[in-house]
Design a protein around this motif. Structure first.
Motif, PDB file in Angstrom:
ATOM      1  N   GLU A 102      -5.234  -5.767 -17.911  1.00 49.36           N
ATOM      2  CA  GLU A 102      -6.188  -5.260 -16.936  1.00 49.36           C
ATOM      3  C   GLU A 102      -5.523  -5.277 -15.574  1.00 49.36           C
ATOM      4  O   GLU A 102      -4.899  -6.272 -15.187  1.00 49.36           O
ATOM      5  N   LEU A 103      -5.645  -4.171 -14.857  1.00 51.95           N
ATOM      6  CA  LEU A 103      -5.149  -4.047 -13.495  1.00 51.95           C
ATOM      7  C   LEU A 103      -6.375  -3.999 -12.596  1.00 51.95           C
ATOM      8  O   LEU A 103      -7.174  -3.060 -12.679  1.00 51.95           O
ATOM      9  N   LYS A 104      -6.545  -5.045 -11.780  1.00 45.46           N
ATOM     10  CA  LYS A 104      -7.707  -5.134 -10.896  1.00 45.46           C
ATOM     11  C   LYS A 104      -7.264  -4.783  -9.482  1.00 45.46           C
ATOM     12  O   LYS A 104      -6.424  -5.465  -8.902  1.00 45.46           O
ATOM     13  N   ILE A 105      -7.831  -3.709  -8.946  1.00 45.63           N
ATOM     14  CA  ILE A 105      -7.486  -3.236  -7.612  1.00 45.63           C
ATOM     15  C   ILE A 105      -8.692  -3.471  -6.706  1.00 45.63           C
ATOM     16  O   ILE A 105      -9.765  -2.920  -6.940  1.00 45.63           O
ATOM     17  N   THR A 106      -8.488  -4.292  -5.682  1.00 43.71           N
ATOM     18  CA  THR A 106      -9.550  -4.604  -4.740  1.00 43.71           C
ATOM     19  C   THR A 106      -9.204  -4.001  -3.388  1.00 43.71           C
ATOM     20  O   THR A 106      -8.128  -4.248  -2.853  1.00 43.71           O
ATOM     21  N   ALA A 107     -10.107  -3.204  -2.835  1.00 43.22           N
ATOM     22  CA  ALA A 107      -9.942  -2.641  -1.493  1.00 43.22           C
ATOM     23  C   ALA A 107     -10.885  -3.375  -0.555  1.00 43.22           C
ATOM     24  O   ALA A 107     -12.057  -3.580  -0.884  1.00 43.22           O
ATOM     25  N   ASP A 108     -10.359  -3.770   0.603  1.00 40.52           N
ATOM     26  CA  ASP A 108     -11.205  -4.512   1.549  1.00 40.52           C
ATOM     27  C   ASP A 108     -11.951  -3.607   2.522  1.00 40.52           C
ATOM     28  O   ASP A 108     -12.755  -4.080   3.328  1.00 40.52           O
ATOM     29  N   GLY A 109     -11.691  -2.302   2.485  1.00 39.85           N
ATOM     30  CA  GLY A 109     -12.398  -1.362   3.346  1.00 39.85           C
ATOM     31  C   GLY A 109     -11.840  -1.245   4.747  1.00 39.85           C
ATOM     32  O   GLY A 109     -12.415  -0.553   5.588  1.00 39.85           O
ATOM     33  N   SER A 110     -10.714  -1.908   5.027  1.00 40.21           N
ATOM     34  CA  SER A 110     -10.135  -1.865   6.376  1.00 40.21           C
ATOM     35  C   SER A 110      -9.542  -0.499   6.715  1.00 40.21           C
ATOM     36  O   SER A 110      -9.346  -0.188   7.879  1.00 40.21           O
ATOM     37  N   ALA A 111      -9.250   0.300   5.690  1.00 43.15           N
ATOM     38  CA  ALA A 111      -8.716   1.654   5.897  1.00 43.15           C
ATOM     39  C   ALA A 111      -8.944   2.446   4.615  1.00 43.15           C
ATOM     40  O   ALA A 111      -9.160   1.877   3.539  1.00 43.15           O
ATOM     41  N   GLU A 112      -8.898   3.766   4.735  1.00 41.52           N
ATOM     42  CA  GLU A 112      -8.989   4.627   3.563  1.00 41.52           C
ATOM     43  C   GLU A 112      -7.603   4.639   2.918  1.00 41.52           C
ATOM     44  O   GLU A 112      -6.657   5.198   3.468  1.00 41.52           O
ATOM     45  N   LEU A 113      -7.467   3.968   1.766  1.00 41.82           N
ATOM     46  CA  LEU A 113      -6.162   3.797   1.129  1.00 41.82           C
ATOM     47  C   LEU A 113      -6.208   4.226  -0.331  1.00 41.82           C
ATOM     48  O   LEU A 113      -7.242   4.130  -0.990  1.00 41.82           O
ATOM     49  N   ALA A 114      -5.049   4.659  -0.814  1.00 42.35           N
ATOM     50  CA  ALA A 114      -4.918   5.057  -2.215  1.00 42.35           C
ATOM     51  C   ALA A 114      -3.798   4.255  -2.851  1.00 42.35           C
ATOM     52  O   ALA A 114      -2.996   3.616  -2.171  1.00 42.35           O
ATOM     53  N   ILE A 115      -3.752   4.313  -4.146  1.00 40.72           N
ATOM     54  CA  ILE A 115      -2.659   3.725  -4.901  1.00 40.72           C
ATOM     55  C   ILE A 115      -2.169   4.806  -5.853  1.00 40.72           C
ATOM     56  O   ILE A 115      -2.965   5.486  -6.491  1.00 40.72           O
ATOM     57  N   SER A 116      -0.844   4.973  -5.899  1.00 43.89           N
ATOM     58  CA  SER A 116      -0.265   6.048  -6.699  1.00 43.89           C
ATOM     59  C   SER A 116       0.874   5.511  -7.557  1.00 43.89           C
ATOM     60  O   SER A 116       1.621   4.633  -7.127  1.00 43.89           O
ATOM     61  N   GLY A 117       1.015   6.054  -8.737  1.00 50.20           N
ATOM     62  CA  GLY A 117       2.097   5.660  -9.639  1.00 50.20           C
ATOM     63  C   GLY A 117       2.093   6.517 -10.883  1.00 50.20           C
ATOM     64  O   GLY A 117       1.915   5.999 -11.986  1.00 50.20           O
ATOM     65  N   PRO A 118       2.259   7.845 -10.744  1.00 48.52           N
ATOM     66  CA  PRO A 118       2.139   8.722 -11.903  1.00 48.52           C
ATOM     67  C   PRO A 118       3.091   8.380 -13.052  1.00 48.52           C
ATOM     68  O   PRO A 118       2.709   8.486 -14.209  1.00 48.52           O
ATOM     69  N   GLU A 119       4.307   7.933 -12.742  1.00 46.90           N
ATOM     70  CA  GLU A 119       5.252   7.593 -13.814  1.00 46.90           C
ATOM     71  C   GLU A 119       4.739   6.393 -14.607  1.00 46.90           C
ATOM     72  O   GLU A 119       4.805   6.367 -15.832  1.00 46.90           O
ATOM     73  N   PHE A 120       4.221   5.385 -13.896  1.00 46.14           N
ATOM     74  CA  PHE A 120       3.658   4.219 -14.579  1.00 46.14           C
ATOM     75  C   PHE A 120       2.433   4.618 -15.396  1.00 46.14           C
ATOM     76  O   PHE A 120       2.284   4.219 -16.544  1.00 46.14           O
ATOM     77  N   PHE A 121       1.542   5.406 -14.797  1.00 49.56           N
ATOM     78  CA  PHE A 121       0.324   5.783 -15.494  1.00 49.56           C
ATOM     79  C   PHE A 121       0.601   6.645 -16.729  1.00 49.56           C
ATOM     80  O   PHE A 121      -0.230   6.721 -17.628  1.00 49.56           O
ATOM     81  N   ARG A 122       1.758   7.290 -16.795  1.00 50.48           N
ATOM     82  CA  ARG A 122       2.144   8.067 -17.983  1.00 50.48           C
ATOM     83  C   ARG A 122       2.832   7.190 -19.033  1.00 50.48           C
ATOM     84  O   ARG A 122       3.026   7.600 -20.159  1.00 50.48           O
ATOM     85  N   ALA A 123       3.199   5.969 -18.659  1.00 52.71           N
ATOM     86  CA  ALA A 123       3.882   5.054 -19.572  1.00 52.71           C
ATOM     87  C   ALA A 123       2.921   4.089 -20.254  1.00 52.71           C
ATOM     88  O   ALA A 123       3.338   3.197 -20.981  1.00 52.71           O
ATOM     89  N   ILE A 124       1.629   4.276 -20.013  1.00 48.03           N
ATOM     90  CA  ILE A 124       0.615   3.399 -20.605  1.00 48.03           C
ATOM     91  C   ILE A 124      -0.435   4.243 -21.325  1.00 48.03           C
ATOM     92  O   ILE A 124      -0.546   5.442 -21.079  1.00 48.03           O
ATOM     93  N   TRP A 125      -1.177   3.593 -22.207  1.00 51.70           N
ATOM     94  CA  TRP A 125      -2.348   4.236 -22.801  1.00 51.70           C
ATOM     95  C   TRP A 125      -3.546   3.641 -22.074  1.00 51.70           C
ATOM     96  O   TRP A 125      -3.787   2.439 -22.120  1.00 51.70           O
ATOM     97  N   MET A 126      -4.264   4.491 -21.352  1.00 55.77           N
ATOM     98  CA  MET A 126      -5.393   4.051 -20.542  1.00 55.77           C
ATOM     99  C   MET A 126      -6.635   3.921 -21.420  1.00 55.77           C
ATOM    100  O   MET A 126      -7.072   4.901 -22.021  1.00 55.77           O
ATOM    101  N   ASN A 127      -7.186   2.729 -21.483  1.00 57.41           N
ATOM    102  CA  ASN A 127      -8.416   2.510 -22.233  1.00 57.41           C
ATOM    103  C   ASN A 127      -9.598   2.969 -21.392  1.00 57.41           C
ATOM    104  O   ASN A 127     -10.364   3.828 -21.816  1.00 57.41           O
ATOM    105  N   GLU A 128      -9.728   2.387 -20.182  1.00 59.84           N
ATOM    106  CA  GLU A 128     -10.827   2.791 -19.313  1.00 59.84           C
ATOM    107  C   GLU A 128     -10.577   2.352 -17.879  1.00 59.84           C
ATOM    108  O   GLU A 128      -9.753   1.471 -17.622  1.00 59.84           O
TER     109      GLU A 128
END
Length: 155
Positions: A74-100
């Protein structure tokens, strides 16, 4: 016929000088032997959760993350709301099977993603099975600092 095929295969894999079988690339197995009805999603096959924080001017995570191919995470991503931010990693996301992906109690079962963007404070939990061995990077887009990325290795 089967015995001859097995003998021929063993002969091909034997190192002539030692008579021992050659070792191939490292074999990555699930974290447990008794997967049961749930298969790779079984509780015994779960690695430690990975926690990332999206906050303006703060590090994304701590150190390099090492995952085992075939294990559930499980990858838990917490944003504190201090700025509008994104997280990107298309190569990583293609190397995994995403359950949900779970956002505010809503479960999304995507085929693939490139990134997630947080406009305000919140939590997103991605559950997945690590598949393709290699080294990957997940980062806050358009940033140059090493603290704004995290390296993930799938073994």
């Amino acid at each position: 016929m089967h015995k001859a095929l097995i003998a021929a295969l063993a002969a091909l894999l034997t190192v002539p000088a030692t008579g021992m079988l050659m070792s191939s690339t490292a074999f990555a197995a699930p974290l447990c032997d008794k997967l049961g009805f749930a298969g790779l999603l079984a509780k015994c096959n779960r690695g430690e959760p990975i926690e990332l924080t999206l906050a303006s001017g703060k590090p994304l995570g701590a150190g390099e993350v090492k995952l085992q191919s075939g294990a559930y995470y499980e990858l838990k991503i917490t944003a504190d709301g201090s700025a509008e931010l994104a997280i990107s990693g298309p190569e990583f996301f293609r190397a995994i099977w995403m359950n949900e992906i779970v956002i505010n109690g809503i479960e999304v079962r995507p085929m693939a993603i490139d990134s997630l963007e947080f406009d305000k404070a919140g939590l997103a939990t991605l559950s997945f099975i690590a598949i393709k061995p290699g080294s990957y990077e997940v980062r806050i887009p358009n940033t140059a600092s090493d603290s704004q990325k995290i390296k993930i290795a799938i073994q």
